[in-house]
Design a protein around this motif. Structure first.
Motif, PDB file in Angstrom:
ATOM      1  N   LEU A 135      12.846 -36.975  63.036  1.00 48.77           N
ATOM      2  CA  LEU A 135      14.300 -37.020  62.834  1.00 48.77           C
ATOM      3  C   LEU A 135      14.802 -35.759  62.141  1.00 48.77           C
ATOM      4  N   LEU A 136      14.034 -35.274  61.173  1.00 49.39           N
ATOM      5  CA  LEU A 136      14.438 -34.048  60.480  1.00 49.39           C
ATOM      6  C   LEU A 136      14.433 -32.862  61.431  1.00 49.39           C
ATOM      7  N   THR A 137      13.440 -32.784  62.309  1.00 46.31           N
ATOM      8  CA  THR A 137      13.372 -31.691  63.280  1.00 46.31           C
ATOM      9  C   THR A 137      14.555 -31.729  64.234  1.00 46.31           C
ATOM     10  N   VAL A 138      14.869 -32.930  64.726  1.00 49.71           N
ATOM     11  CA  VAL A 138      16.026 -33.083  65.621  1.00 49.71           C
ATOM     12  C   VAL A 138      17.312 -32.704  64.900  1.00 49.71           C
ATOM     13  N   GLY A 139      17.438 -33.123  63.634  1.00 48.97           N
ATOM     14  CA  GLY A 139      18.638 -32.791  62.865  1.00 48.97           C
ATOM     15  C   GLY A 139      18.809 -31.304  62.663  1.00 48.97           C
ATOM     16  N   VAL A 140      17.703 -30.604  62.383  1.00 50.99           N
ATOM     17  CA  VAL A 140      17.768 -29.150  62.188  1.00 50.99           C
ATOM     18  C   VAL A 140      18.163 -28.453  63.487  1.00 50.99           C
ATOM     19  N   VAL A 141      17.568 -28.893  64.607  1.00 48.72           N
ATOM     20  CA  VAL A 141      17.890 -28.284  65.903  1.00 48.72           C
ATOM     21  C   VAL A 141      19.364 -28.500  66.243  1.00 48.72           C
ATOM     22  N   LEU A 142      19.872 -29.707  66.034  1.00 50.70           N
ATOM     23  CA  LEU A 142      21.278 -29.997  66.324  1.00 50.70           C
ATOM     24  C   LEU A 142      22.205 -29.189  65.424  1.00 50.70           C
ATOM     25  N   GLN A 143      21.825 -29.044  64.151  1.00 52.05           N
ATOM     26  CA  GLN A 143      22.663 -28.288  63.226  1.00 52.05           C
ATOM     27  C   GLN A 143      22.715 -26.819  63.620  1.00 52.05           C
ATOM     28  N   VAL A 144      21.575 -26.272  64.018  1.00 54.64           N
ATOM     29  CA  VAL A 144      21.548 -24.874  64.464  1.00 54.64           C
ATOM     30  C   VAL A 144      22.370 -24.711  65.745  1.00 54.64           C
ATOM     31  N   ALA A 145      22.285 -25.684  66.653  1.00 57.86           N
ATOM     32  CA  ALA A 145      23.049 -25.618  67.900  1.00 57.86           C
ATOM     33  C   ALA A 145      24.551 -25.669  67.655  1.00 57.86           C
ATOM     34  N   ARG A 146      24.948 -26.322  66.577  1.00 59.97           N
ATOM     35  CA  ARG A 146      26.379 -26.411  66.252  1.00 59.97           C
ATOM     36  C   ARG A 146      26.899 -25.198  65.502  1.00 59.97           C
ATOM     37  N   GLY A 147      26.013 -24.262  65.218  1.00 57.88           N
ATOM     38  CA  GLY A 147      26.469 -23.047  64.542  1.00 57.88           C
ATOM     39  C   GLY A 147      25.980 -22.896  63.126  1.00 57.88           C
ATOM     40  N   GLY A 148      24.984 -23.656  62.738  1.00 60.77           N
ATOM     41  CA  GLY A 148      24.431 -23.510  61.399  1.00 60.77           C
ATOM     42  C   GLY A 148      25.068 -24.431  60.385  1.00 60.77           C
ATOM     43  N   TRP A 149      24.814 -24.134  59.104  1.00 60.57           N
ATOM     44  CA  TRP A 149      25.269 -24.998  58.017  1.00 60.57           C
ATOM     45  C   TRP A 149      26.592 -24.536  57.413  1.00 60.57           C
ATOM     46  N   ALA A 150      27.103 -23.400  57.813  1.00 60.24           N
ATOM     47  CA  ALA A 150      28.332 -22.880  57.215  1.00 60.24           C
ATOM     48  C   ALA A 150      29.567 -23.404  57.933  1.00 60.24           C
ATOM     49  N   ASN A 151      29.542 -24.667  58.318  1.00 58.67           N
ATOM     50  CA  ASN A 151      30.667 -25.286  59.004  1.00 58.67           C
ATOM     51  C   ASN A 151      31.026 -26.599  58.321  1.00 58.67           C
ATOM     52  N   GLY A 152      32.273 -27.003  58.476  1.00 64.51           N
ATOM     53  CA  GLY A 152      32.704 -28.267  57.915  1.00 64.51           C
ATOM     54  C   GLY A 152      33.145 -28.147  56.468  1.00 64.51           C
ATOM     55  N   ASN A 153      33.615 -29.269  55.920  1.00 64.17           N
ATOM     56  CA  ASN A 153      34.104 -29.295  54.553  1.00 64.17           C
ATOM     57  C   ASN A 153      32.960 -29.464  53.557  1.00 64.17           C
ATOM     58  N   VAL A 154      33.171 -28.918  52.380  1.00 65.84           N
ATOM     59  CA  VAL A 154      32.268 -29.137  51.256  1.00 65.84           C
ATOM     60  C   VAL A 154      33.008 -29.991  50.251  1.00 65.84           C
ATOM     61  N   CYS A 155      32.478 -31.173  49.936  1.00 69.32           N
ATOM     62  CA  CYS A 155      33.158 -32.111  49.051  1.00 69.32           C
ATOM     63  C   CYS A 155      32.243 -32.504  47.897  1.00 69.32           C
ATOM     64  N   ILE A 156      32.838 -32.761  46.750  1.00 69.87           N
ATOM     65  CA  ILE A 156      32.101 -33.173  45.566  1.00 69.87           C
ATOM     66  C   ILE A 156      32.963 -34.138  44.761  1.00 69.87           C
ATOM     67  N   VAL A 157      32.348 -35.174  44.232  1.00 74.95           N
ATOM     68  CA  VAL A 157      33.043 -36.159  43.406  1.00 74.95           C
ATOM     69  C   VAL A 157      32.726 -35.879  41.949  1.00 74.95           C
ATOM     70  N   ASP A 158      33.754 -35.801  41.121  1.00 76.72           N
ATOM     71  CA  ASP A 158      33.575 -35.582  39.686  1.00 76.72           C
ATOM     72  C   ASP A 158      33.543 -36.937  38.992  1.00 76.72           C
ATOM     73  N   ASN A 159      32.343 -37.495  38.879  1.00 82.17           N
ATOM     74  CA  ASN A 159      32.212 -38.817  38.270  1.00 82.17           C
ATOM     75  C   ASN A 159      32.459 -38.806  36.771  1.00 82.17           C
ATOM     76  N   SER A 160      32.440 -37.631  36.162  1.00 80.42           N
ATOM     77  CA  SER A 160      32.660 -37.555  34.720  1.00 80.42           C
ATOM     78  C   SER A 160      34.135 -37.623  34.360  1.00 80.42           C
ATOM     79  N   ALA A 161      34.993 -37.457  35.360  1.00 83.18           N
ATOM     80  CA  ALA A 161      36.443 -37.497  35.123  1.00 83.18           C
ATOM     81  C   ALA A 161      37.038 -38.708  35.817  1.00 83.18           C
ATOM     82  N   GLY A 162      38.138 -39.165  35.300  1.00 86.53           N
ATOM     83  CA  GLY A 162      38.792 -40.322  35.900  1.00 86.53           C
ATOM     84  C   GLY A 162      40.139 -40.565  35.249  1.00 86.53           C
ATOM     85  N   SER A 163      40.910 -41.407  35.870  1.00 86.21           N
ATOM     86  CA  SER A 163      42.238 -41.733  35.359  1.00 86.21           C
ATOM     87  C   SER A 163      42.467 -43.226  35.465  1.00 86.21           C
ATOM     88  N   SER A 164      43.119 -43.777  34.456  1.00 88.32           N
ATOM     89  CA  SER A 164      43.441 -45.200  34.473  1.00 88.32           C
ATOM     90  C   SER A 164      44.705 -45.487  35.255  1.00 88.32           C
TER      91      SER A 164
END
Length: 204
Positions: A25-54
């Motif tokens: 599965l990892l090999t297939v995933g790497v091949v598909l990712q390379v076929a789509r143009g590599g890893w420098a595509n799509g959004n980069v998202c991160i959740v800040d669990n240390s912050a929050g609002s009531s």
């Protein structure tokens, strides 16, 4: 050795099959990712669990007596390659640790089936797997938490890459550490059993 081989089943077969499936599965995933143009595509998202609002976000009504809290999630659409690399480092170390641990576990079962369970070689392989999980789990979490803190610092104006932001992202890998310690204990037990077996064979 046939009795030892039977004692290792069905776990030995399951680990062998799972290792092959994961690698495939990892090999297939790497091949598909390379076929789509590599890893420098799509959004980069991160959740800040240390912050929050009531303050309750609109559209999420709560039942009586319950509250709704909002946690910020930062996403960057137009990001450079370095940020995508950091994003990959938030999960890649754990994936590599999983695959390498499965490989060592499969090697342990194959060696035990071939050489015997109560042998010095089996104890040595147990010890290697135990140290690999113990140290690898900590190192993987340190790398991932640093990468998460770096991604957050790149996307949020109010955040900087500091020791505090790293600690906020760090989650101690209790289960992996305890498993590693348990394997090291079993390695000592197996080593003692192997020595006792050699003494008995010498007496006979």
């Amino acid at each position: 050795m046939s009795e030892d081989r039977k004692m290792l089943e069905p776990m030995a077969t399951v680990v062998s099959v799972v290792l092959r499936v994961v690698v495939g599965l990892l090999t297939v995933g790497v091949v598909l990712q390379v076929a789509r143009g590599g890893w420098a595509n799509g959004n980069v998202c991160i959740v800040d669990n240390s912050a929050g609002s009531s303050v309750a976000p609109p559209g999420f009504p709560a039942e009586k007596g319950a509250t709704v809290e909002s946690v910020p999630r930062y996403c960057g659409g137009e990001t450079d390659t370095s940020l995508h690399l950091l994003d990959q480092l938030t999960t890649l170390p754990t994936v590599l640790l999983l695959i390498s641990s499965l490989f060592l576990l499969n090697r342990l079962f194959q060696g035990a089936a071939r050489d015997g369970i109560h042998t010095g070689l089996t104890a040595s392989r147990l010890r290697v797997l135990g140290w690999w999980l113990l140290l690898g789990g900590l190192i993987a979490e340190i790398i991932e938490s640093n990468a998460k803190a770096a991604v957050l610092a790149s996307l949020a104006k109010s955040e900087e890459l500091t020791a505090g932001s790293w600690l906020a992202m760090f989650t101690p890998p209790y289960l992996i550490v305890l498993t590693g310690l348990g394997l090291l204990t079993f390695a000592r037990i197996t080593s003692a059993g192997a020595a006792l077996r050699e003494d008995l064979e010498g007496v006979v």
